[in-house]
Design a protein around this motif. Structure first.
Motif, PDB file in Angstrom:
ATOM      1  N   PHE A   1      55.130   6.487 -14.024  1.00  0.00           N
ATOM      2  CA  PHE A   1      54.495   7.719 -13.588  1.00  0.00           C
ATOM      3  C   PHE A   1      54.491   7.727 -12.073  1.00  0.00           C
ATOM      4  O   PHE A   1      53.888   6.888 -11.444  1.00  0.00           O
ATOM      5  N   TYR A   2      55.164   8.697 -11.474  1.00  0.00           N
ATOM      6  CA  TYR A   2      55.247   8.822 -10.036  1.00  0.00           C
ATOM      7  C   TYR A   2      55.666   7.519  -9.359  1.00  0.00           C
ATOM      8  O   TYR A   2      55.011   6.992  -8.489  1.00  0.00           O
ATOM      9  N   PHE A   3      56.752   6.952  -9.837  1.00  0.00           N
ATOM     10  CA  PHE A   3      57.305   5.787  -9.168  1.00  0.00           C
ATOM     11  C   PHE A   3      57.837   6.199  -7.809  1.00  0.00           C
ATOM     12  O   PHE A   3      58.290   7.315  -7.603  1.00  0.00           O
ATOM     13  N   TYR A   4      57.821   5.290  -6.896  1.00  0.00           N
ATOM     14  CA  TYR A   4      58.314   5.553  -5.561  1.00  0.00           C
ATOM     15  C   TYR A   4      59.454   4.590  -5.282  1.00  0.00           C
ATOM     16  O   TYR A   4      59.351   3.399  -5.549  1.00  0.00           O
ATOM     17  N   SER A 134      45.257  14.663 -14.862  1.00  0.00           N
ATOM     18  CA  SER A 134      45.159  15.631 -13.771  1.00  0.00           C
ATOM     19  C   SER A 134      44.714  14.944 -12.480  1.00  0.00           C
ATOM     20  O   SER A 134      45.217  15.254 -11.387  1.00  0.00           O
ATOM     21  N   TYR A 135      43.792  14.009 -12.619  1.00  0.00           N
ATOM     22  CA  TYR A 135      43.316  13.261 -11.455  1.00  0.00           C
ATOM     23  C   TYR A 135      44.457  12.446 -10.851  1.00  0.00           C
ATOM     24  O   TYR A 135      44.623  12.390  -9.627  1.00  0.00           O
ATOM     25  N   LEU A 136      45.269  11.832 -11.703  1.00  0.00           N
ATOM     26  CA  LEU A 136      46.402  11.038 -11.220  1.00  0.00           C
ATOM     27  C   LEU A 136      47.451  11.915 -10.536  1.00  0.00           C
ATOM     28  O   LEU A 136      48.025  11.527  -9.513  1.00  0.00           O
ATOM     29  N   LYS A 137      47.704  13.078 -11.087  1.00  0.00           N
ATOM     30  CA  LYS A 137      48.680  13.984 -10.466  1.00  0.00           C
ATOM     31  C   LYS A 137      48.197  14.414  -9.088  1.00  0.00           C
ATOM     32  O   LYS A 137      48.992  14.562  -8.148  1.00  0.00           O
ATOM     33  N   GLU A 138      46.889  14.592  -8.961  1.00  0.00           N
ATOM     34  CA  GLU A 138      46.324  14.948  -7.662  1.00  0.00           C
ATOM     35  C   GLU A 138      46.521  13.812  -6.659  1.00  0.00           C
ATOM     36  O   GLU A 138      46.897  14.045  -5.502  1.00  0.00           O
ATOM     37  N   LEU A 139      46.293  12.572  -7.101  1.00  0.00           N
ATOM     38  CA  LEU A 139      46.506  11.415  -6.228  1.00  0.00           C
ATOM     39  C   LEU A 139      47.971  11.312  -5.814  1.00  0.00           C
ATOM     40  O   LEU A 139      48.285  11.059  -4.647  1.00  0.00           O
ATOM     41  N   ALA A 140      48.862  11.500  -6.785  1.00  0.00           N
ATOM     42  CA  ALA A 140      50.296  11.404  -6.499  1.00  0.00           C
ATOM     43  C   ALA A 140      50.720  12.472  -5.503  1.00  0.00           C
ATOM     44  O   ALA A 140      51.545  12.219  -4.625  1.00  0.00           O
ATOM     45  N   SER A 141      50.159  13.659  -5.614  1.00  0.00           N
ATOM     46  CA  SER A 141      50.521  14.746  -4.695  1.00  0.00           C
ATOM     47  C   SER A 141      50.074  14.443  -3.273  1.00  0.00           C
ATOM     48  O   SER A 141      50.601  15.006  -2.313  1.00  0.00           O
ATOM     49  N   GLY A 143      50.395  11.453  -2.033  1.00  0.00           N
ATOM     50  CA  GLY A 143      51.244  10.382  -1.524  1.00  0.00           C
ATOM     51  C   GLY A 143      50.981   9.002  -2.090  1.00  0.00           C
ATOM     52  O   GLY A 143      51.633   8.037  -1.697  1.00  0.00           O
ATOM     53  N   HIS A 144      50.040   8.882  -3.016  1.00  0.00           N
ATOM     54  CA  HIS A 144      49.787   7.578  -3.627  1.00  0.00           C
ATOM     55  C   HIS A 144      50.881   7.260  -4.648  1.00  0.00           C
ATOM     56  O   HIS A 144      51.413   8.155  -5.312  1.00  0.00           O
ATOM     57  N   ILE A 145      51.194   5.983  -4.771  1.00  0.00           N
ATOM     58  CA  ILE A 145      52.197   5.535  -5.736  1.00  0.00           C
ATOM     59  C   ILE A 145      51.454   5.080  -6.989  1.00  0.00           C
ATOM     60  O   ILE A 145      50.636   4.166  -6.931  1.00  0.00           O
ATOM     61  N   VAL A 146      51.706   5.717  -8.112  1.00  0.00           N
ATOM     62  CA  VAL A 146      51.020   5.392  -9.358  1.00  0.00           C
ATOM     63  C   VAL A 146      52.037   4.824 -10.349  1.00  0.00           C
ATOM     64  O   VAL A 146      53.010   5.500 -10.696  1.00  0.00           O
ATOM     65  N   VAL A 147      51.810   3.591 -10.774  1.00  0.00           N
ATOM     66  CA  VAL A 147      52.691   2.933 -11.735  1.00  0.00           C
ATOM     67  C   VAL A 147      51.881   2.633 -12.986  1.00  0.00           C
ATOM     68  O   VAL A 147      50.834   1.983 -12.921  1.00  0.00           O
ATOM     69  N   ILE A 148      52.368   3.114 -14.126  1.00  0.00           N
ATOM     70  CA  ILE A 148      51.631   2.969 -15.384  1.00  0.00           C
ATOM     71  C   ILE A 148      52.470   2.236 -16.410  1.00  0.00           C
ATOM     72  O   ILE A 148      53.646   2.549 -16.612  1.00  0.00           O
ATOM     73  N   VAL A 149      51.854   1.258 -17.076  1.00  0.00           N
ATOM     74  CA  VAL A 149      52.474   0.583 -18.214  1.00  0.00           C
ATOM     75  C   VAL A 149      51.915   1.223 -19.480  1.00  0.00           C
ATOM     76  O   VAL A 149      50.694   1.300 -19.653  1.00  0.00           O
ATOM     77  N   THR A 150      52.788   1.720 -20.351  1.00  0.00           N
ATOM     78  CA  THR A 150      52.304   2.397 -21.554  1.00  0.00           C
ATOM     79  C   THR A 150      53.335   2.334 -22.671  1.00  0.00           C
ATOM     80  O   THR A 150      54.527   2.200 -22.419  1.00  0.00           O
ATOM     81  N   HIS A 151      52.838   2.436 -23.909  1.00  0.00           N
ATOM     82  CA  HIS A 151      53.705   2.567 -25.079  1.00  0.00           C
ATOM     83  C   HIS A 151      53.720   4.013 -25.573  1.00  0.00           C
ATOM     84  O   HIS A 151      54.379   4.318 -26.562  1.00  0.00           O
ATOM     85  N   ASN A 152      52.973   4.877 -24.895  1.00  0.00           N
ATOM     86  CA  ASN A 152      52.848   6.264 -25.329  1.00  0.00           C
ATOM     87  C   ASN A 152      53.989   7.089 -24.729  1.00  0.00           C
ATOM     88  O   ASN A 152      53.888   7.603 -23.618  1.00  0.00           O
ATOM     89  N   ILE A 153      55.074   7.220 -25.476  1.00  0.00           N
ATOM     90  CA  ILE A 153      56.263   7.904 -24.978  1.00  0.00           C
ATOM     91  C   ILE A 153      55.999   9.393 -24.759  1.00  0.00           C
ATOM     92  O   ILE A 153      56.542  10.012 -23.835  1.00  0.00           O
ATOM     93  N   LEU A 154      55.159   9.991 -25.576  1.00  0.00           N
ATOM     94  CA  LEU A 154      54.858  11.417 -25.418  1.00  0.00           C
ATOM     95  C   LEU A 154      54.181  11.687 -24.068  1.00  0.00           C
ATOM     96  O   LEU A 154      54.446  12.699 -23.424  1.00  0.00           O
ATOM     97  N   GLU A 155      53.312  10.767 -23.643  1.00  0.00           N
ATOM     98  CA  GLU A 155      52.663  10.937 -22.339  1.00  0.00           C
ATOM     99  C   GLU A 155      53.648  10.705 -21.202  1.00  0.00           C
ATOM    100  O   GLU A 155      53.576  11.373 -20.168  1.00  0.00           O
ATOM    101  N   LYS A 158      55.541  13.894 -20.842  1.00  0.00           N
ATOM    102  CA  LYS A 158      54.757  15.024 -20.351  1.00  0.00           C
ATOM    103  C   LYS A 158      54.388  14.893 -18.877  1.00  0.00           C
ATOM    104  O   LYS A 158      54.361  15.895 -18.140  1.00  0.00           O
ATOM    105  N   TYR A 159      54.124  13.650 -18.431  1.00  0.00           N
ATOM    106  CA  TYR A 159      53.535  13.495 -17.105  1.00  0.00           C
ATOM    107  C   TYR A 159      54.375  12.710 -16.094  1.00  0.00           C
ATOM    108  O   TYR A 159      54.172  12.850 -14.890  1.00  0.00           O
ATOM    109  N   ALA A 160      55.288  11.884 -16.547  1.00  0.00           N
ATOM    110  CA  ALA A 160      55.975  10.977 -15.624  1.00  0.00           C
ATOM    111  C   ALA A 160      57.103  11.650 -14.865  1.00  0.00           C
ATOM    112  O   ALA A 160      57.695  12.630 -15.328  1.00  0.00           O
ATOM    113  N   ASP A 161      57.415  11.118 -13.692  1.00  0.00           N
ATOM    114  CA  ASP A 161      58.594  11.528 -12.940  1.00  0.00           C
ATOM    115  C   ASP A 161      59.784  10.646 -13.316  1.00  0.00           C
ATOM    116  O   ASP A 161      60.861  11.130 -13.569  1.00  0.00           O
ATOM    117  N   LYS A 162      59.534   9.338 -13.317  1.00  0.00           N
ATOM    118  CA  LYS A 162      60.601   8.386 -13.626  1.00  0.00           C
ATOM    119  C   LYS A 162      60.106   7.374 -14.647  1.00  0.00           C
ATOM    120  O   LYS A 162      58.907   7.160 -14.790  1.00  0.00           O
TER     121      LYS A 162
END
Length: 258
Positions: A1-4, A134-141, A143-155, A158-162
């Motif tokens: 999610f929002y990898f840089y 929504s809070y994470l998208k606001e942080l990413a906008s 300039g924060h780098i948000v990296v998420i480990v997840t098994h939820n492919i649907l999320e 829906k939300y990830a850039d890369k």
């Protein structure tokens, strides 16, 4: 999610793994790492005897926030995650979802440049899950780098850039989620009143758990399928149908097998 792109993992044959932020090795500069990274682990934070507000406030103080700014940030986070009304509940009285949201708030109070989150939405209810993203998208906008480990492919879809798909600790495939979602295949599902309707069906199909006829087709073949379906829809032999572009979730098996 929002990898840089400047957050780069490189493996050296005769050295341990190195994690670089730009041209700075975070593995060789642990003090700098602690200043620039916050982490939310998969396990719940130990909150017994401590309220939600106290937990988040304590982390804010550790990160150097002054009293006025600290209270403002704590209130804002709790409000945006819709847990303000429960701010004085202690850890042992919290549901799994509220513990998860508290851990999240602790990770993002006075957020550093890089935020690492493991299994972010486990146990979180659907409404607050949306608020969390929504809070994470606001942080990413900002300039924060948000990296998420997840098994939820649907999320992820829906939300990830890369995305990066790992297997046994190695990157198996990676790419832009939007590009992956633009597929050359479509998935068609429909309901028939009788299996006799399918006697001259021109494509391979399966019956899914909902009793729908389901087939995966190259996009150029979809028009031929609708030619077959049109008359049967008019005769009410088909009572429902849907067409969707193949998604990341649909193609996950293929990605894992590559």
């Amino acid at each position: 999610f929002y990898f840089y792109l400047s957050l780069l993992l490189s493996v050296h044959r005769h050295r341990k793994h190195e994690v670089y932020f730009g041209d700075i090795s975070l593995t060789q500069n642990p003090v700098l790492s602690r200043m620039n990274i916050s982490m939310m682990p998969q396990l719940h934070a130990p909150l017994k005897g401590i309220s939600i507000k106290q937990s988040v406030t304590a982390i804010g103080r550790i990160r150097g926030l002054s009293n006025g700014v600290l209270q403002q940030e704590v209130n804002e986070i709790l409000q945006k995650l819709d847990i303000k009304k429960r701010e004085n509940k202690t850890g042992e009285k919290l549901s799994g979802g509220l513990k998860r949201l508290t851990s999240f708030a602790m990770a993002v109070i006075s957020p550093p440049k890089i935020i690492l989150l493991d299994e972010l939405t486990n146990d979180v209810d659907p409404i607050r899950r949306h608020k969390l993203w929504s809070y994470l998208k606001e942080l990413a906008s900002k300039g924060h780098i948000v990296v998420i480990v997840t098994h939820n492919i649907l999320e992820v879809e829906k939300y990830a850039d890369k995305y990066y798909l790992f297997e046994n600790g190695k990157v198996k495939t990676y790419g832009n989620v939007r590009e992956l979602s633009v597929s050359s295949k479509s998935i068609v599902r429909f309901l028939v009143k009788s299996k006799r309707t399918l006697e001259d069906f021109p494509f391979e199909y399966a019956i899914n758990i909902n009793g729908e006829v389901e087939c995966q087709l190259d996009n150029q073949k979809v028009s031929k399928l609708f030619e077959w379906m049109a008359d049967r829809i008019d005769k009410k032999l088909i009572s429902y149908y849907s067409v969707a572009t193949e998604t990341v979730n649909d193609s996950y098996g293929e990605l894992a097998e590559k």
